[in-house]
Design a protein around this motif. Structure first.
Motif, PDB file in Angstrom:
ATOM      1  N   ASP A  80      -6.863 -21.851 -62.726  1.00 53.40           N
ATOM      2  CA  ASP A  80      -8.502 -22.075 -63.444  1.00 53.40           C
ATOM      3  C   ASP A  80      -8.824 -20.906 -63.941  1.00 53.40           C
ATOM      4  O   ASP A  80      -9.286 -20.779 -65.287  1.00 53.40           O
ATOM      5  CB  ASP A  80      -9.459 -22.558 -62.655  1.00 53.40           C
ATOM      6  CG  ASP A  80      -9.322 -23.919 -61.904  1.00 53.40           C
ATOM      7  OD1 ASP A  80      -9.463 -24.830 -62.838  1.00 53.40           O
ATOM      8  OD2 ASP A  80      -8.567 -24.284 -60.832  1.00 53.40           O
ATOM      9  N   VAL A  81      -8.386 -20.014 -63.124  1.00 53.35           N
ATOM     10  CA  VAL A  81      -9.113 -18.538 -63.770  1.00 53.35           C
ATOM     11  C   VAL A  81      -7.835 -17.357 -63.420  1.00 53.35           C
ATOM     12  O   VAL A  81      -7.247 -17.495 -62.341  1.00 53.35           O
ATOM     13  CB  VAL A  81     -10.262 -17.783 -62.882  1.00 53.35           C
ATOM     14  CG1 VAL A  81     -10.576 -16.466 -63.118  1.00 53.35           C
ATOM     15  CG2 VAL A  81     -11.216 -19.134 -62.955  1.00 53.35           C
ATOM     16  N   LEU A  82      -7.773 -16.272 -64.510  1.00 57.19           N
ATOM     17  CA  LEU A  82      -6.735 -15.209 -64.262  1.00 57.19           C
ATOM     18  C   LEU A  82      -7.562 -13.984 -63.944  1.00 57.19           C
ATOM     19  O   LEU A  82      -8.413 -13.823 -65.194  1.00 57.19           O
ATOM     20  CB  LEU A  82      -5.902 -15.291 -65.277  1.00 57.19           C
ATOM     21  CG  LEU A  82      -5.180 -13.880 -65.366  1.00 57.19           C
ATOM     22  CD1 LEU A  82      -4.249 -13.759 -64.317  1.00 57.19           C
ATOM     23  CD2 LEU A  82      -4.303 -13.717 -66.596  1.00 57.19           C
ATOM     24  N   LEU A  83      -7.613 -13.367 -62.995  1.00 52.74           N
ATOM     25  CA  LEU A  83      -8.243 -11.976 -63.056  1.00 52.74           C
ATOM     26  C   LEU A  83      -7.243 -10.914 -63.048  1.00 52.74           C
ATOM     27  O   LEU A  83      -6.471 -10.667 -62.358  1.00 52.74           O
ATOM     28  CB  LEU A  83      -8.992 -11.901 -61.422  1.00 52.74           C
ATOM     29  CG  LEU A  83      -9.458 -10.438 -61.379  1.00 52.74           C
ATOM     30  CD1 LEU A  83     -10.774 -10.279 -62.280  1.00 52.74           C
ATOM     31  CD2 LEU A  83     -10.178 -10.382 -59.852  1.00 52.74           C
ATOM     32  N   ASN A  84      -7.276 -10.255 -64.300  1.00 54.76           N
ATOM     33  CA  ASN A  84      -6.295  -9.105 -64.741  1.00 54.76           C
ATOM     34  C   ASN A  84      -6.942  -7.769 -63.992  1.00 54.76           C
ATOM     35  O   ASN A  84      -7.794  -7.164 -64.540  1.00 54.76           O
ATOM     36  CB  ASN A  84      -6.200  -9.022 -66.138  1.00 54.76           C
ATOM     37  CG  ASN A  84      -5.084 -10.040 -66.690  1.00 54.76           C
ATOM     38  OD1 ASN A  84      -3.980 -10.027 -66.187  1.00 54.76           O
ATOM     39  ND2 ASN A  84      -5.477 -10.824 -67.736  1.00 54.76           N
ATOM     40  N   ASN A  85      -6.440  -7.580 -62.898  1.00 52.93           N
ATOM     41  CA  ASN A  85      -7.155  -6.282 -62.243  1.00 52.93           C
ATOM     42  C   ASN A  85      -6.154  -5.079 -61.881  1.00 52.93           C
ATOM     43  O   ASN A  85      -6.509  -4.122 -61.702  1.00 52.93           O
ATOM     44  CB  ASN A  85      -7.562  -6.849 -60.840  1.00 52.93           C
ATOM     45  CG  ASN A  85      -8.004  -5.842 -59.757  1.00 52.93           C
ATOM     46  OD1 ASN A  85      -9.026  -5.081 -60.062  1.00 52.93           O
ATOM     47  ND2 ASN A  85      -7.216  -5.527 -58.988  1.00 52.93           N
ATOM     48  N   ALA A  86      -4.930  -5.331 -61.837  1.00 51.93           N
ATOM     49  CA  ALA A  86      -3.819  -4.416 -61.586  1.00 51.93           C
ATOM     50  C   ALA A  86      -4.004  -3.151 -62.615  1.00 51.93           C
ATOM     51  O   ALA A  86      -4.321  -3.563 -63.735  1.00 51.93           O
ATOM     52  CB  ALA A  86      -2.432  -4.818 -61.519  1.00 51.93           C
ATOM     53  N   GLY A  87      -4.232  -1.751 -61.890  1.00 47.28           N
ATOM     54  CA  GLY A  87      -4.050  -1.036 -62.837  1.00 47.28           C
ATOM     55  C   GLY A  87      -4.304   0.400 -61.802  1.00 47.28           C
ATOM     56  O   GLY A  87      -4.447   0.397 -60.781  1.00 47.28           O
ATOM     57  N   TYR A  88      -4.113   1.606 -62.519  1.00 44.10           N
ATOM     58  CA  TYR A  88      -4.449   2.877 -61.791  1.00 44.10           C
ATOM     59  C   TYR A  88      -4.809   3.911 -62.694  1.00 44.10           C
ATOM     60  O   TYR A  88      -4.717   3.768 -63.740  1.00 44.10           O
ATOM     61  CB  TYR A  88      -2.950   3.496 -61.030  1.00 44.10           C
ATOM     62  CG  TYR A  88      -1.916   3.804 -61.916  1.00 44.10           C
ATOM     63  CD1 TYR A  88      -1.845   5.146 -62.399  1.00 44.10           C
ATOM     64  CD2 TYR A  88      -1.048   2.854 -62.732  1.00 44.10           C
ATOM     65  CE1 TYR A  88      -0.776   5.462 -63.275  1.00 44.10           C
ATOM     66  CE2 TYR A  88      -0.040   3.183 -63.388  1.00 44.10           C
ATOM     67  CZ  TYR A  88      -0.024   4.798 -64.024  1.00 44.10           C
ATOM     68  OH  TYR A  88       0.867   5.045 -64.703  1.00 44.10           O
ATOM     69  N   GLY A  89      -5.306   4.980 -62.275  1.00 49.92           N
ATOM     70  CA  GLY A  89      -5.928   6.005 -63.138  1.00 49.92           C
ATOM     71  C   GLY A  89      -4.864   7.203 -63.327  1.00 49.92           C
ATOM     72  O   GLY A  89      -4.175   7.672 -62.429  1.00 49.92           O
ATOM     73  N   LEU A  90      -4.740   7.797 -64.437  1.00 48.42           N
ATOM     74  CA  LEU A  90      -4.018   8.995 -64.733  1.00 48.42           C
ATOM     75  C   LEU A  90      -4.824   9.784 -65.390  1.00 48.42           C
ATOM     76  O   LEU A  90      -5.642   9.866 -66.351  1.00 48.42           O
ATOM     77  CB  LEU A  90      -2.879   8.654 -65.864  1.00 48.42           C
ATOM     78  CG  LEU A  90      -1.993   9.866 -66.261  1.00 48.42           C
ATOM     79  CD1 LEU A  90      -1.296  10.619 -65.278  1.00 48.42           C
ATOM     80  CD2 LEU A  90      -1.075   9.445 -67.553  1.00 48.42           C
TER      81      LEU A  90
END
Length: 266
Positions: free
Chosen positions: A76-86
């Protein structure tokens, strides 16, 4: 029937807190991460399935989506959360670092979304939640590559919502301010060059202090839950944006820039 959410980057921080928050409220949760063997014990919940997903690998994305559908039949829902800071002055960041930053924070988000959209179109509905940031709408020094990915996520999300409206698929963005989480402590890369060292040290002191006073992951999870259950077409959901955001929004540009440089650069 319980709803299902697939979360990328669920091993820590906002992703992990959101997985637990949704599971405790009866949702089925596909908590995905690159290395499931390192999953926190807090994710051991009957409503949570821990799955391998590397957002930079198309086969890994396909396998995680297929596993979620096998278990829960629907997403029902996709949470695009993956990431990191440079972080660092643009002069000191090499091309490979920038490419990897975009591969994870932007192209990975696009890759997961592209593979899940046919599933949602087949269901006749869906919701894409993209974790952006307040710095998707304002810039700070020494984070140009990271900020560029978040500006891109903002534009991408705005455009996608028009494309997907005919299919009853909505797009929303979560915009946290400073976060008191692993992101501020370790989920980042750093590049430093001697001419910028003193200035960057000042920036990092402000950045660290801001994170310490920032929202806890659980607070952001509540905002995500509210967005997931909001049937409106609202696009942006702020999560404790902090004073810098509001100064940027309401002060004249010249005044804002002067204050920012004094606080973070000189």
């Amino acid at each position: 029937m319980a709803k299902t959410i697939l979360i990328t980057g669920a091993s820590s921080g906002i992703g992990r807190a959101t997985a637990v928050y949704f599971a405790e409220r009866g949702w089925n949760v596909a908590a995905t991460m690159r290395e499931p063997v390192k999953a926190d014990s807090v994710l051991q919940h009957p409503q949570i399935s821990i799955l391998a997903l590397d957002v930079t690998n198309a086969d890994s994305i396909a396998q995680a989506i297929a596993a979620t559908l096998t278990r829960y039949k629907k997403i029902d829902v996709l949470l695009n959360n993956a990431g990191y800071g440079l972080f660092g002055p643009i002069e000191a960041i090499d091309g490979q670092q920038i490419q990897q930053q975009f591969a994870t924070n932007l192209f990975g988000l696009i890759g997961v979304t592209q593979q899940i959209l046919p599933v949602m179109r087949g269901s006749g509905e869906g919701l894409i939640l993209n974790v952006s940031s307040i710095i998707g709408r304002m810039a700070l020094p020494y984070a140009s590559s990271y900020i560029a990915t978040k500006f891109a996520v903002e534009g991408l999300s705005e455009s996608m919502r028009y494309e997907l409206e005919p299919f009853n698929i909505r797009v929303k963005m979560i915009e946290p301010g400073s976060i008191n989480t692993e992101f501020g402590k370790g989920s980042k890369q750093m590049a430093v060059s001697d001419p910028y060292r003193a200035s960057m040290a000042k920036f990092l002191a402000v950045f660290t202090k801001s994170n310490a006073a920032g929202a806890k992951p659980e607070e952001v999870a509540k905002v995500i839950y509210r967005a997931a259950n909001d049937s409106s077409n609202r696009l942006r959901y702020l999560a404790k944006p902090g004073p810098f955001f509001w100064m940027n929004r309401f002060l004249p540009d010249a005044v804002w820039r002067q204050l920012l440089v004094k606080a973070m650069v000189k």
